[in-house]
Write a protein that holds these residues in place. Structure first.
Motif, mmCIF file in Angstrom:
data_model
loop_
_atom_site.group_PDB
_atom_site.id
_atom_site.type_symbol
_atom_site.label_atom_id
_atom_site.label_comp_id
_atom_site.label_asym_id
_atom_site.label_seq_id
_atom_site.Cartn_x
_atom_site.Cartn_y
_atom_site.Cartn_z
ATOM 1 N N ASP A 91 0.806 -1.217 0.000
ATOM 2 C CA ASP A 91 0.000 0.000 0.000
ATOM 3 C C ASP A 91 0.844 1.275 0.000
ATOM 4 O OD1 ASP A 91 0.974 -0.137 2.561
ATOM 5 O OD2 ASP A 91 -0.968 0.036 3.555
ATOM 6 N N GLN A 193 -1.322 5.153 -6.334
ATOM 7 C CA GLN A 193 -1.624 3.944 -5.583
ATOM 8 C C GLN A 193 -2.984 3.376 -5.962
ATOM 9 O OE1 GLN A 193 0.627 2.502 -3.303
ATOM 10 N NE2 GLN A 193 -0.778 0.777 -3.489
ATOM 11 N N THR A 197 -3.425 -0.476 -7.266
ATOM 12 C CA THR A 197 -4.056 -1.557 -6.500
ATOM 13 C C THR A 197 -5.503 -1.285 -6.109
ATOM 14 O OG1 THR A 197 -3.220 -0.614 -4.403
ATOM 15 C CG2 THR A 197 -1.837 -2.263 -5.525
#
Length: 201
Positions: A91, A193, A197
């Motif tokens: 993350d 990010q 994901t």
């Protein structure tokens, strides 16, 4: 200055041939960054390097060969960075990528990135290098993460990073040029990010 010194300067003779070659590569990178491939001339590059234009043909076989050496060879190896970037929390991958992108291109002076961007309209190989850099690099980073629609995610990440590079190194928007890397990482990384994901539907 003696006539001999003048001749030496005009013909671009240096103590070692490698010095002339390096001077031409550095000058070419700057001229291609300013003008792109099409508008850059051998004469202007040679003048910037302080050598005779014939040296371009001697060392590189012409403008195309010089472009390959000065611009198409990136100042760092993206493949060598993949393992480093993947070593950390998933993350936080976006933050690591943005920091790497800015640190590497800042360190290289941004000239190579400028030259690529200014040349993609007139030099197909420049466009190919830019596409390959992002497509392979981001795809390798996504690797076995299991996220869906990886091709789209790669393109979205590229759009974010190319835009960042253009505003900082090519168009040189003053706030983007002046901004600290930490500031830009904090601002851009969350979007990257999500592209990497998060949900993109």
């Amino acid at each position: 200055m003696s006539s001999e010194d003048t001749t030496v300067r005009r013909r671009g003779r240096r103590p070692a041939g490698q010095d002339t070659r390096s001077a031409l590569v550095d000058a070419a990178r700057a001229v291609f960054a300013e003008n792109g491939y099409e508008r850059a001339t051998v004469r202007s590059i040679a003048a910037r390097a302080g050598v005779d234009a014939a040296m371009v043909n001697h060392w590189f076989g012409g403008k195309e060969g010089l472009f390959v050496q000065a611009v198409l060879k990136l100042p760092f190896d993206p493949a060598a960075l993949v393992d480093t970037l993947r070593a950390g929390p998933a993350d936080e991958l976006g933050s690591r990528i943005v920091r790497m992108f800015l640190t590497r291109w800042d360190g290289a002076g941004g000239d190579t990135f400028q030259a690529l961007i200014r040349s993609i309209a007139s030099h197909e190989q420049a466009a190919t290098v830019l596409r390959d850099f992002f497509s392979q690099f981001i795809a390798d980073l996504l690797g076995d993460t299991g996220v869906d629609r990886q091709d789209l995610r790669v393109s979205l990440c590229a759009s974010q990073l190319v835009g960042l590079g253009i505003t900082r190194y090519v168009a040189r928007f003053r706030p983007m040029v002046a901004a600290e890397i930490d500031t830009l990482v904090g601002a851009v990384a969350p979007t990257l990010q999500r592209y990497l994901t998060g949900a993109i539907d």
